[in-house]
Design a protein around this motif. Sequence first.
Motif, PDB file in Angstrom:
ATOM      1  N   ALA A  73       0.831  -1.211   0.000  1.00  0.00           N
ATOM      2  CA  ALA A  73       0.000   0.000   0.000  1.00  0.00           C
ATOM      3  C   ALA A  73       0.864   1.258   0.000  1.00  0.00           C
ATOM      4  O   ALA A  73       0.589   2.214  -0.739  1.00  0.00           O
ATOM      5  CB  ALA A  73      -0.939  -0.010   1.210  1.00  0.00           C
ATOM      6  N   GLU A  74       1.928   1.267   0.809  1.00  0.00           N
ATOM      7  CA  GLU A  74       2.825   2.429   0.848  1.00  0.00           C
ATOM      8  C   GLU A  74       3.525   2.632  -0.490  1.00  0.00           C
ATOM      9  O   GLU A  74       3.638   3.753  -0.978  1.00  0.00           O
ATOM     10  CB  GLU A  74       3.865   2.241   1.955  1.00  0.00           C
ATOM     11  N   ALA A  75       3.994   1.544  -1.082  1.00  0.00           N
ATOM     12  CA  ALA A  75       4.691   1.641  -2.370  1.00  0.00           C
ATOM     13  C   ALA A  75       3.743   2.126  -3.465  1.00  0.00           C
ATOM     14  O   ALA A  75       4.121   2.944  -4.308  1.00  0.00           O
ATOM     15  CB  ALA A  75       5.301   0.295  -2.743  1.00  0.00           C
ATOM     16  N   ARG A  76       2.501   1.640  -3.451  1.00  0.00           N
ATOM     17  CA  ARG A  76       1.513   2.098  -4.436  1.00  0.00           C
ATOM     18  C   ARG A  76       1.250   3.583  -4.275  1.00  0.00           C
ATOM     19  O   ARG A  76       1.118   4.320  -5.258  1.00  0.00           O
ATOM     20  CB  ARG A  76       0.205   1.333  -4.286  1.00  0.00           C
ATOM     21  N   ALA A  77       1.161   4.054  -3.038  1.00  0.00           N
ATOM     22  CA  ALA A  77       0.913   5.475  -2.785  1.00  0.00           C
ATOM     23  C   ALA A  77       2.069   6.327  -3.293  1.00  0.00           C
ATOM     24  O   ALA A  77       1.857   7.383  -3.903  1.00  0.00           O
ATOM     25  CB  ALA A  77       0.692   5.710  -1.293  1.00  0.00           C
ATOM     26  N   ARG A  78       3.311   5.869  -3.060  1.00  0.00           N
ATOM     27  CA  ARG A  78       4.467   6.625  -3.562  1.00  0.00           C
ATOM     28  C   ARG A  78       4.482   6.657  -5.091  1.00  0.00           C
ATOM     29  O   ARG A  78       4.810   7.670  -5.697  1.00  0.00           O
ATOM     30  CB  ARG A  78       5.764   6.036  -3.013  1.00  0.00           C
ATOM     31  N   LEU A  79       4.112   5.550  -5.700  1.00  0.00           N
ATOM     32  CA  LEU A  79       4.072   5.503  -7.163  1.00  0.00           C
ATOM     33  C   LEU A  79       3.001   6.445  -7.695  1.00  0.00           C
ATOM     34  O   LEU A  79       3.215   7.164  -8.666  1.00  0.00           O
ATOM     35  CB  LEU A  79       3.818   4.077  -7.648  1.00  0.00           C
ATOM     36  N   ALA A  88       9.283   8.013 -10.290  1.00  0.00           N
ATOM     37  CA  ALA A  88       8.449   6.869 -10.683  1.00  0.00           C
ATOM     38  C   ALA A  88       9.295   5.601 -10.732  1.00  0.00           C
ATOM     39  O   ALA A  88       8.839   4.530 -10.318  1.00  0.00           O
ATOM     40  CB  ALA A  88       7.786   7.122 -12.033  1.00  0.00           C
ATOM     41  N   ALA A  89      10.521   5.710 -11.213  1.00  0.00           N
ATOM     42  CA  ALA A  89      11.411   4.544 -11.257  1.00  0.00           C
ATOM     43  C   ALA A  89      11.717   4.060  -9.849  1.00  0.00           C
ATOM     44  O   ALA A  89      11.703   2.859  -9.575  1.00  0.00           O
ATOM     45  CB  ALA A  89      12.702   4.886 -11.995  1.00  0.00           C
ATOM     46  N   GLN A  90      11.972   4.992  -8.933  1.00  0.00           N
ATOM     47  CA  GLN A  90      12.250   4.610  -7.551  1.00  0.00           C
ATOM     48  C   GLN A  90      11.025   3.944  -6.923  1.00  0.00           C
ATOM     49  O   GLN A  90      11.140   2.901  -6.287  1.00  0.00           O
ATOM     50  CB  GLN A  90      12.644   5.840  -6.741  1.00  0.00           C
ATOM     51  N   ALA A  91       9.853   4.536  -7.107  1.00  0.00           N
ATOM     52  CA  ALA A  91       8.633   3.963  -6.544  1.00  0.00           C
ATOM     53  C   ALA A  91       8.308   2.616  -7.170  1.00  0.00           C
ATOM     54  O   ALA A  91       7.833   1.696  -6.490  1.00  0.00           O
ATOM     55  CB  ALA A  91       7.463   4.938  -6.741  1.00  0.00           C
ATOM     56  N   THR A  92       8.577   2.471  -8.458  1.00  0.00           N
ATOM     57  CA  THR A  92       8.357   1.188  -9.128  1.00  0.00           C
ATOM     58  C   THR A  92       9.251   0.113  -8.526  1.00  0.00           C
ATOM     59  O   THR A  92       8.814  -1.013  -8.293  1.00  0.00           O
ATOM     60  CB  THR A  92       8.623   1.323 -10.640  1.00  0.00           C
ATOM     61  N   GLY A  93      10.501   0.459  -8.248  1.00  0.00           N
ATOM     62  CA  GLY A  93      11.411  -0.491  -7.622  1.00  0.00           C
ATOM     63  C   GLY A  93      10.920  -0.929  -6.252  1.00  0.00           C
ATOM     64  O   GLY A  93      10.976  -2.113  -5.896  1.00  0.00           O
ATOM     65  N   GLU A  94      10.415   0.025  -5.468  1.00  0.00           N
ATOM     66  CA  GLU A  94       9.887  -0.311  -4.147  1.00  0.00           C
ATOM     67  C   GLU A  94       8.662  -1.212  -4.269  1.00  0.00           C
ATOM     68  O   GLU A  94       8.504  -2.170  -3.508  1.00  0.00           O
ATOM     69  CB  GLU A  94       9.522   0.965  -3.393  1.00  0.00           C
ATOM     70  N   LEU A  95       7.799  -0.903  -5.234  1.00  0.00           N
ATOM     71  CA  LEU A  95       6.593  -1.710  -5.426  1.00  0.00           C
ATOM     72  C   LEU A  95       6.961  -3.124  -5.875  1.00  0.00           C
ATOM     73  O   LEU A  95       6.388  -4.102  -5.400  1.00  0.00           O
ATOM     74  CB  LEU A  95       5.665  -1.049  -6.451  1.00  0.00           C
ATOM     75  N   GLU A  96       7.910  -3.222  -6.773  1.00  0.00           N
ATOM     76  CA  GLU A  96       8.329  -4.545  -7.236  1.00  0.00           C
ATOM     77  C   GLU A  96       8.924  -5.372  -6.099  1.00  0.00           C
ATOM     78  O   GLU A  96       8.704  -6.575  -6.004  1.00  0.00           O
ATOM     79  CB  GLU A  96       9.306  -4.408  -8.405  1.00  0.00           C
ATOM     80  N   GLY A  97       9.667  -4.724  -5.195  1.00  0.00           N
ATOM     81  CA  GLY A  97      10.201  -5.428  -4.029  1.00  0.00           C
ATOM     82  C   GLY A  97       9.086  -5.923  -3.122  1.00  0.00           C
ATOM     83  O   GLY A  97       9.121  -7.061  -2.626  1.00  0.00           O
ATOM     84  N   ALA A  98       8.087  -5.082  -2.899  1.00  0.00           N
ATOM     85  CA  ALA A  98       6.955  -5.485  -2.063  1.00  0.00           C
ATOM     86  C   ALA A  98       6.168  -6.619  -2.717  1.00  0.00           C
ATOM     87  O   ALA A  98       5.714  -7.541  -2.033  1.00  0.00           O
ATOM     88  CB  ALA A  98       6.050  -4.284  -1.793  1.00  0.00           C
ATOM     89  N   LEU A  99       6.022  -6.556  -4.030  1.00  0.00           N
ATOM     90  CA  LEU A  99       5.317  -7.636  -4.734  1.00  0.00           C
ATOM     91  C   LEU A  99       6.081  -8.954  -4.638  1.00  0.00           C
ATOM     92  O   LEU A  99       5.469 -10.013  -4.503  1.00  0.00           O
ATOM     93  CB  LEU A  99       5.107  -7.274  -6.206  1.00  0.00           C
TER      94      LEU A  99
END
Length: 184
Positions: A73-79, A88-99
């Motif tokens: 949820a946090e990563a999606r919000a940052r994205l 967006a690249a940084q947030a995508t990396g965080e989201l991919e890690g969470a996934l």
Amino acid sequence: MKKTWLIVIALVAFLGLWLFSGYNNLVTAEENVNSKWGQVENQLQRRGDLIGNLVETVKGYVAHEQKVFGQIAEARARLAGAQTPARAAQATGELEGALSRLLVVVENYPNLKADTNFRALMDELAGSENRIAVARKDYNEAVQYYNTSIRRFPTVIMANTLGFGPKEYFKAEERAKEVPKVRF
């Protein structure tokens, strides 16, 4: 004397046409970059929407894995709040890690992997990742064309005078270059 004036008028007309044409080409190239970035954001939004559905499906099976859900949820919000390709690249990396952490959780629940809704969402998510990759490639190609255009002579003079600056490429984070570890 008349001939001289005709030559001067022809040169001024030629210069004016060149300026209008060059300006219009730069505007078109810049708008193409903006459009391609909009498509990247569109695909990221699509993925974000799918992830919400995926998370809700998984939550039905594993209610006690709240930490992973919070990270997603946090990563999606940052994205969603990212305003530049770099953010967006940084947030995508965080989201991919969470996934990837979510997928580890899923591995521990074999019944979930057999669920039709879960499989359909995972297929959609894989499709979204492909669409995002294509949109990023298209965006970077548009940036390359635009940045090349504003650096070429004599357009560089017009671009600098009229405030056309370079655009930022979409770049992956350093950790995205690491090979993911797959465990069975």
